[in-house]
Design a protein around this motif. Structure first.
Motif, mmCIF file in Angstrom:
data_model
loop_
_atom_site.group_PDB
_atom_site.id
_atom_site.type_symbol
_atom_site.label_atom_id
_atom_site.label_comp_id
_atom_site.label_asym_id
_atom_site.label_seq_id
_atom_site.Cartn_x
_atom_site.Cartn_y
_atom_site.Cartn_z
ATOM 1 N N ALA A 104 0.851 -1.166 0.053
ATOM 2 C CA ALA A 104 0.037 -0.035 0.037
ATOM 3 C C ALA A 104 0.927 1.216 -0.154
ATOM 4 O O ALA A 104 2.201 1.106 0.428
ATOM 5 C CB ALA A 104 -0.911 -0.022 1.125
ATOM 6 N N PRO A 105 0.506 2.344 -0.414
ATOM 7 C CA PRO A 105 1.315 3.462 -0.442
ATOM 8 C C PRO A 105 1.709 3.986 0.945
ATOM 9 O O PRO A 105 0.753 3.863 2.029
ATOM 10 C CB PRO A 105 0.064 4.617 -0.916
ATOM 11 N N GLY A 106 3.096 3.798 1.090
ATOM 12 C CA GLY A 106 3.485 4.123 2.619
ATOM 13 C C GLY A 106 3.580 2.888 3.396
ATOM 14 O O GLY A 106 4.341 3.065 4.402
ATOM 15 N N ARG A 107 3.461 1.819 2.961
ATOM 16 C CA ARG A 107 3.814 0.679 3.627
ATOM 17 C C ARG A 107 4.617 -0.479 2.661
ATOM 18 O O ARG A 107 3.895 -0.994 1.613
ATOM 19 C CB ARG A 107 2.589 -0.054 4.109
ATOM 20 N N SER A 108 5.734 -0.848 2.967
ATOM 21 C CA SER A 108 6.601 -1.856 2.141
ATOM 22 C C SER A 108 7.118 -2.856 2.831
ATOM 23 O O SER A 108 7.430 -2.757 4.122
ATOM 24 C CB SER A 108 7.543 -1.130 1.297
ATOM 25 N N ARG A 109 7.891 -3.786 2.218
ATOM 26 C CA ARG A 109 8.737 -4.914 2.855
ATOM 27 C C ARG A 109 9.737 -5.149 1.686
ATOM 28 O O ARG A 109 9.641 -5.293 0.560
ATOM 29 C CB ARG A 109 7.813 -5.910 3.131
ATOM 30 N N ALA A 110 11.005 -5.671 2.413
ATOM 31 C CA ALA A 110 11.934 -6.413 1.435
ATOM 32 C C ALA A 110 11.664 -7.902 1.244
ATOM 33 O O ALA A 110 11.240 -8.456 2.163
ATOM 34 C CB ALA A 110 13.330 -6.406 2.299
ATOM 35 N N VAL A 111 11.682 -8.257 0.012
ATOM 36 C CA VAL A 111 11.473 -9.724 -0.394
ATOM 37 C C VAL A 111 12.775 -10.319 -0.915
ATOM 38 O O VAL A 111 13.004 -9.629 -1.990
ATOM 39 C CB VAL A 111 10.339 -9.756 -1.405
#
Length: 208
Positions: free
Chosen positions: A143-150
């Motif tokens: 979501a805009p403003g929420r991320s994670r490294a994969v």
């Protein structure tokens, strides 16, 4: 009145076009006036003592898909189009992620045991060899403003004449901030988590 409105409209359109181009260039292209920030993996994190190598091991260069074979820091907008990797405009790795991971693998393995790490270019023979394939290395925005490294990779341990063991590894870490710096920190943390597992698996899979 009509003439005045006709004069003002083109300038408004030009302003909107300029803003639109600036917005697009901010993520996917390099501006000649912007400074590119470069990142590496930093120093090795402290690790718990673990069983080490007892035999020499050849560690090949890490392979990666063609689109990942560059210093670009990639992200995906999963909420919009997860199949489209995009790159930050003003941030880069100091080298392709596969090179940084290969250096990290060799450093961690060299710290353990007395077996020793052999580079393919050395021409030294060893009973075992390690090949690693990097499949995914991106910052994913849910979501805009929420991320994670994969981070995802596959490792193959080879003997003199056969495949000894093979395993896939994956890790995800939330990014503290929704930008390149947050993505870098999360990607490094996820990579270190995977590589610690990889080193332990490699050592355990080598037969003395």
């Amino acid at each position: 009145m009509e003439g005045a409105r006709a004069v003002r409209h083109p300038s408004v359109y030009i302003a909107f076009i300029a803003l639109g181009l600036a917005g697009c260039g901010g993520l996917s292209s390099i501006s000649s006036s912007s400074e590119v920030i470069q990142y590496d993996f930093g120093p090795l994190p402290p690790r718990k003592p673990a069983p080490g190598l007892q035999q020499p091991l050849v560690v090949y260069e890490v392979n990666a898909p063609a689109w990942l074979d560059s210093p670009f820091i990639y992200y995906r907008l999963a909420y919009q189009d997860a199949a489209r990797p995009q790159a930050y405009a003003d941030s880069r790795w100091v080298g392709p992620p596969a090179e940084l991971i290969a250096a990290r693998v060799r450093a961690q393995l060299a710290e353990s045991g007395k077996g020793g790490i052999v580079h393919p270019a050395d021409g030294t023979r060893a009973s075992y060899a390690l090949r690693v394939e990097l499949d995914e290395f991106t910052q994913t925005f849910d979501a805009p403003g929420r991320s994670r490294a994969v981070v995802r990779l596959r490792a193959s341990l080879l003997g003199r004449n056969a495949l000894v063991a093979q395993k896939s590894f994956s890790a995800e870490r939330p990014a503290a901030t929704p930008d390149a710096e947050g993505g870098v920190r999360a990607l490094v943390a996820a990579s270190d988590e995977i590589l610690e597992q990889l080193v332990r698996w490699t050592v355990a899979s080598i037969k003395e």
